[in-house]
Motif scaffolding. Structure first.
Motif, PDB file in Angstrom:
ATOM      1  N   GLN A   1      78.473  17.441  56.754  1.00  0.00           N
ATOM      2  CA  GLN A   1      79.233  18.296  57.665  1.00  0.00           C
ATOM      3  C   GLN A   1      80.465  17.537  58.160  1.00  0.00           C
ATOM      4  OE1 GLN A   1      78.359  21.614  59.085  1.00  0.00           O
ATOM      5  NE2 GLN A   1      77.323  21.546  57.115  1.00  0.00           N
TER       6      GLN A   1
ATOM      7  N   CYS B   1      81.947  22.454  59.517  1.00  0.00           N
ATOM      8  CA  CYS B   1      81.838  23.068  58.194  1.00  0.00           C
ATOM      9  C   CYS B   1      81.336  22.033  57.202  1.00  0.00           C
ATOM     10  CB  CYS B   1      83.173  23.660  57.760  1.00  0.00           C
ATOM     11  SG  CYS B   1      84.499  22.454  57.593  1.00  0.00           S
TER      12      CYS B   1
ATOM     13  N   SER C   1      84.974  22.088  51.899  1.00  0.00           N
ATOM     14  CA  SER C   1      85.393  23.436  52.292  1.00  0.00           C
ATOM     15  C   SER C   1      86.904  23.543  52.125  1.00  0.00           C
ATOM     16  CB  SER C   1      85.040  23.719  53.751  1.00  0.00           C
ATOM     17  OG  SER C   1      83.653  23.797  53.936  1.00  0.00           O
TER      18      SER C   1
ATOM     19  N   GLU D   1      88.300  28.982  53.480  1.00  0.00           N
ATOM     20  CA  GLU D   1      86.903  29.117  53.906  1.00  0.00           C
ATOM     21  C   GLU D   1      86.731  28.791  55.385  1.00  0.00           C
ATOM     22  OE1 GLU D   1      84.523  28.032  49.783  1.00  0.00           O
ATOM     23  OE2 GLU D   1      85.263  26.387  51.029  1.00  0.00           O
ATOM     24  N   VAL D   2      87.427  27.758  55.851  1.00  0.00           N
ATOM     25  CA  VAL D   2      87.309  27.373  57.258  1.00  0.00           C
ATOM     26  C   VAL D   2      87.886  28.467  58.161  1.00  0.00           C
ATOM     27  CG1 VAL D   2      88.040  25.710  59.020  1.00  0.00           C
ATOM     28  CG2 VAL D   2      87.316  24.896  56.766  1.00  0.00           C
TER      29      VAL D   2
ATOM     30  N   GLN E   1      85.462  31.313  58.182  1.00  0.00           N
ATOM     31  CA  GLN E   1      84.255  30.942  58.942  1.00  0.00           C
ATOM     32  C   GLN E   1      84.506  30.990  60.448  1.00  0.00           C
ATOM     33  OE1 GLN E   1      82.542  27.101  57.886  1.00  0.00           O
ATOM     34  NE2 GLN E   1      81.665  26.899  59.918  1.00  0.00           N
TER      35      GLN E   1
END
Length: 95
Positions: A5, A30, A34, A38-39, A42
């Motif tokens: 992470q 995240c 990533s 995507e971040v 999210q």
């Protein structure tokens, strides 16, 4: 923080609310590998402010990024910019 992470800071200023015009700062946990896209997805930012990712400009640490598939790194700061509604030069001339 668990292994695999990373921590990313996301910054966005809601220009539609001129009275508050305060940046929204969000820390996001995240997974490694990533992408910028995507971040942002999210984060929930797109839904919360009804934004279209394709119409926004994005930067990492004040550097505009065109390719949202670039992978983020731990402690990156993603900045989401709204498109300008008027060219700053034209706005100055109108004043």
């Amino acid at each position: 923080m668990s292994s695999g992470q990373i921590s990313i800071e996301l910054v966005y200023v809601d220009l539609s609310n001129q009275a508050q015009n305060q940046p929204v700062l969000q820390e996001i946990q995240c997974r490694e590998n990533s992408s910028i896209s995507e971040v942002i997805q999210q984060s929930g930012l797109l839904d919360q402010y009804q934004l279209d990712l394709d119409s926004l400009s994005v930067g990492i640490w004040h550097q505009v990024v065109k390719d949202l598939s670039i992978l983020v790194q731990d402690k990156d700061r993603i900045e989401v910019y709204q498109p300008l509604k008027i060219d700053p030069t034209l706005a100055e001339l109108r004043r």
